[in-house]
Design an enzyme around this catalytic site. Sequence first.
Site, PDB file in Angstrom:
ATOM      1  N   ARG A 144     -49.682 -25.840  59.139  1.00 21.22           N
ATOM      2  CA  ARG A 144     -48.536 -25.792  58.236  1.00 21.22           C
ATOM      3  C   ARG A 144     -48.933 -25.107  56.935  1.00 21.22           C
ATOM      4  O   ARG A 144     -50.015 -25.347  56.405  1.00 21.22           O
ATOM      5  CB  ARG A 144     -48.083 -27.224  57.973  1.00 21.22           C
ATOM      6  CG  ARG A 144     -47.000 -27.348  56.942  1.00 21.22           C
ATOM      7  CD  ARG A 144     -46.195 -28.603  57.135  1.00 21.22           C
ATOM      8  NE  ARG A 144     -46.924 -29.806  56.793  1.00 21.22           N
ATOM      9  CZ  ARG A 144     -46.454 -31.031  57.026  1.00 21.22           C
ATOM     10  NH1 ARG A 144     -45.308 -31.203  57.644  1.00 21.22           N
ATOM     11  NH2 ARG A 144     -47.153 -32.080  56.690  1.00 21.22           N
TER      12      ARG A 144
ATOM     13  N   ASP B 178     -41.520 -40.284  51.500  1.00 21.41           N
ATOM     14  CA  ASP B 178     -42.766 -39.576  51.804  1.00 21.41           C
ATOM     15  C   ASP B 178     -42.477 -38.214  52.446  1.00 21.41           C
ATOM     16  O   ASP B 178     -43.391 -37.412  52.625  1.00 21.41           O
ATOM     17  CB  ASP B 178     -43.670 -40.409  52.721  1.00 21.41           C
ATOM     18  CG  ASP B 178     -42.940 -40.908  53.952  1.00 21.41           C
ATOM     19  OD1 ASP B 178     -41.888 -41.547  53.800  1.00 21.41           O
ATOM     20  OD2 ASP B 178     -43.405 -40.637  55.073  1.00 21.41           O
TER      21      ASP B 178
ATOM     22  N   GLY C 185     -53.338 -40.290  65.788  1.00 20.23           N
ATOM     23  CA  GLY C 185     -53.676 -39.098  65.016  1.00 20.23           C
ATOM     24  C   GLY C 185     -53.300 -37.804  65.707  1.00 20.23           C
ATOM     25  O   GLY C 185     -53.635 -36.717  65.222  1.00 20.23           O
TER      26      GLY C 185
HETATM   27  P1  AMP Z   1     -43.626 -39.030  59.707  1.00 21.39           P
HETATM   28  O1  AMP Z   1     -42.493 -39.896  60.138  1.00 21.39           O
HETATM   29  O2  AMP Z   1     -44.067 -38.024  60.731  1.00 21.39           O
HETATM   30  O3  AMP Z   1     -43.356 -38.391  58.393  1.00 21.39           O
HETATM   31  O4  AMP Z   1     -44.877 -39.994  59.551  1.00 21.39           O
HETATM   32  C1  AMP Z   1     -44.872 -41.177  58.795  1.00 21.39           C
HETATM   33  C2  AMP Z   1     -46.278 -41.684  58.646  1.00 21.39           C
HETATM   34  O5  AMP Z   1     -46.836 -42.016  59.924  1.00 21.39           O
HETATM   35  C3  AMP Z   1     -47.242 -40.713  58.011  1.00 21.39           C
HETATM   36  O6  AMP Z   1     -48.133 -41.453  57.233  1.00 21.39           O
HETATM   37  C4  AMP Z   1     -47.934 -40.109  59.207  1.00 21.39           C
HETATM   38  O7  AMP Z   1     -49.201 -39.582  58.889  1.00 21.39           O
HETATM   39  C5  AMP Z   1     -48.045 -41.292  60.142  1.00 21.39           C
HETATM   40  N1  AMP Z   1     -48.138 -40.894  61.551  1.00 21.39           N
HETATM   41  C6  AMP Z   1     -47.156 -40.339  62.293  1.00 21.39           C
HETATM   42  N2  AMP Z   1     -47.590 -40.118  63.547  1.00 21.39           N
HETATM   43  C7  AMP Z   1     -48.862 -40.529  63.626  1.00 21.39           C
HETATM   44  C8  AMP Z   1     -49.865 -40.568  64.664  1.00 21.39           C
HETATM   45  N3  AMP Z   1     -49.608 -40.126  65.896  1.00 21.39           N
HETATM   46  N4  AMP Z   1     -51.061 -41.060  64.341  1.00 21.39           N
HETATM   47  C9  AMP Z   1     -51.320 -41.509  63.106  1.00 21.39           C
HETATM   48  N5  AMP Z   1     -50.441 -41.526  62.115  1.00 21.39           N
HETATM   49  C10 AMP Z   1     -49.229 -41.033  62.351  1.00 21.39           C
HETATM   50 MG    MG Z   2     -43.918 -37.578  56.897  1.00 24.51          MG
END
Ligand code: AMP
Ligand code: MG
Length: 516
Positions: free
Chosen positions: A176, A252, A126
Amino acid sequence: MTTPLHIAFDNTYARELPDFYRTWKPTPAPAPKCLFFNDRLARTLGLDFSGQSPQALAAFFSGNQLPDGAFPLAQVYAGHQFGGFSPQLGDGRALLIGEILTPQGARYDLAFKGSGRTPFSRNGDGKAALGPMLREALISEALHALGIPTTRTLAVIGTGEPVYRETVLPGANLTRIAASHIRVGTFEYFAARGETQHVKALTDYTIARHYPELTGSRTCYLDLLAAVCERQAALVAQWQHVGFIHGVMNTDNMTLSGETIDFGPCAFMEAFDPNTVFSSIDRQGRYAYGNQPSIAQWNLARLAETLLPLLAERQEEAIALATEIIHQFPEKFARHWLQGARRKLGFETAPEQEREQAQIDLQLTQDWLALLQKDKADFTLSWRALADAAEGNLAPLQAQIHDREALQSWVDRWKLRCAEHDHRYEHTLVTPSSALESSCDARRANAIRAANPWIIPRNQRVEEALTAASESGDLSPFETLLEALRHPFEENSVYRSLAQPATAAFTSGYRTFCGT
Ligand code: AMP
Ligand code: MG
């Protein structure tokens, strides 16, 4: 004394879409420190932080002390990641804090990223590391200054807590600002579960929030699809024209509002090559520069699938309607792209002449890009050098493109096209005199400089700024770079070294990371 912070939140997502999120609280940060605060953005949003001490700002933007009216929640969504479907992603490290209304009546989400675990964190912690959050701040503000729709960065807070990746890194939280956080993946989540009523509710909400002009139309769901395609076509065309590579165009990470979002492994192309890809996880080059338009279309097809039950009673009819819209995407993109290319070349063509000239201008631009690619010319500096060429100074262009003969023959064609354009639209060169010609050249040079940035975020400079901040706590390179990027169309000798491309050796070894 600090005045109490008051923000008049108006949380429509929370109120109108109760099944679309989980209420949740940010994890407190042990020692929050404000590292970046975007004063200018705060002012345009009509947010008054003027009476706030640095400690109060840090307490707010870390999530330690939320103002009245905040309604923190984690949104649920799904998404196609690198082509494979993940039925549940959601905000794993982000929280929507609330919606604000600007003095002009525009609505924005204020959200945190890196604020701790949520019900959607899966195996993640998180949290976010400082480097990627500063990268998002730099790149989002740079895109905004370039005139490209994007989510923006209001603040970056150091949490005072380490985060554990390959190495131990300083933790951070980013605030953001987004037109909304509705993603293609939000639709996919409910569609995959067969929850058509929820897809409909989300669609109606999206129309009301982002496309109010479609409200009441009998074909509003199909119209929405077409309108989202239009915005994405315009957005990706703008990316292509500055060499922006998003890096992780999963569904996403695509908004319904048409803003750029989720700056993971993004980077700017330096030497022109459509195959350019920097992301360490994109081994097949799925999200390479040259693939971005077709990937956008692919993502929009996933959106179209979620809308099928709303488009017609009979599925075959719905598929036919949606397919037609999706098939129009390349044409939409080409129109936006050509319009942008013409601006970059120094002329804008009136709509009634567009069709007639389209083939000629398209060929002219493609031949130009072929010259750039053959000589591995710097994309940004080459375009910019056209302004000098318009004024009769070919040297900057010759420094980029070495094939003198090919360059000269292209420049001759371009100048003919410019003269033809001026003759047609501006009636300046009906009886060309050298005085008229030179005033026209100066005007053209200015138009080219207004359309082609002098400075973009250069990968090496971005890395240096992030490294100084993460490893030595030195924010001054970040601050200087950000300041330089705020006026990308103005040449400023103070920032000359920041505007130069890296060596080919640096670029060929350059890799970006998601930073998750
Ligand atoms: P992103 O590639 O940053 O768009 O993230 C893809 C998914 O992974 C989204 O659902 C994010 O919320 C989740 N996510 C990315 N980094 C973390 C993290 N450090 N802890 C929890 N969830 C994460
Ligand atoms: Mg994302």
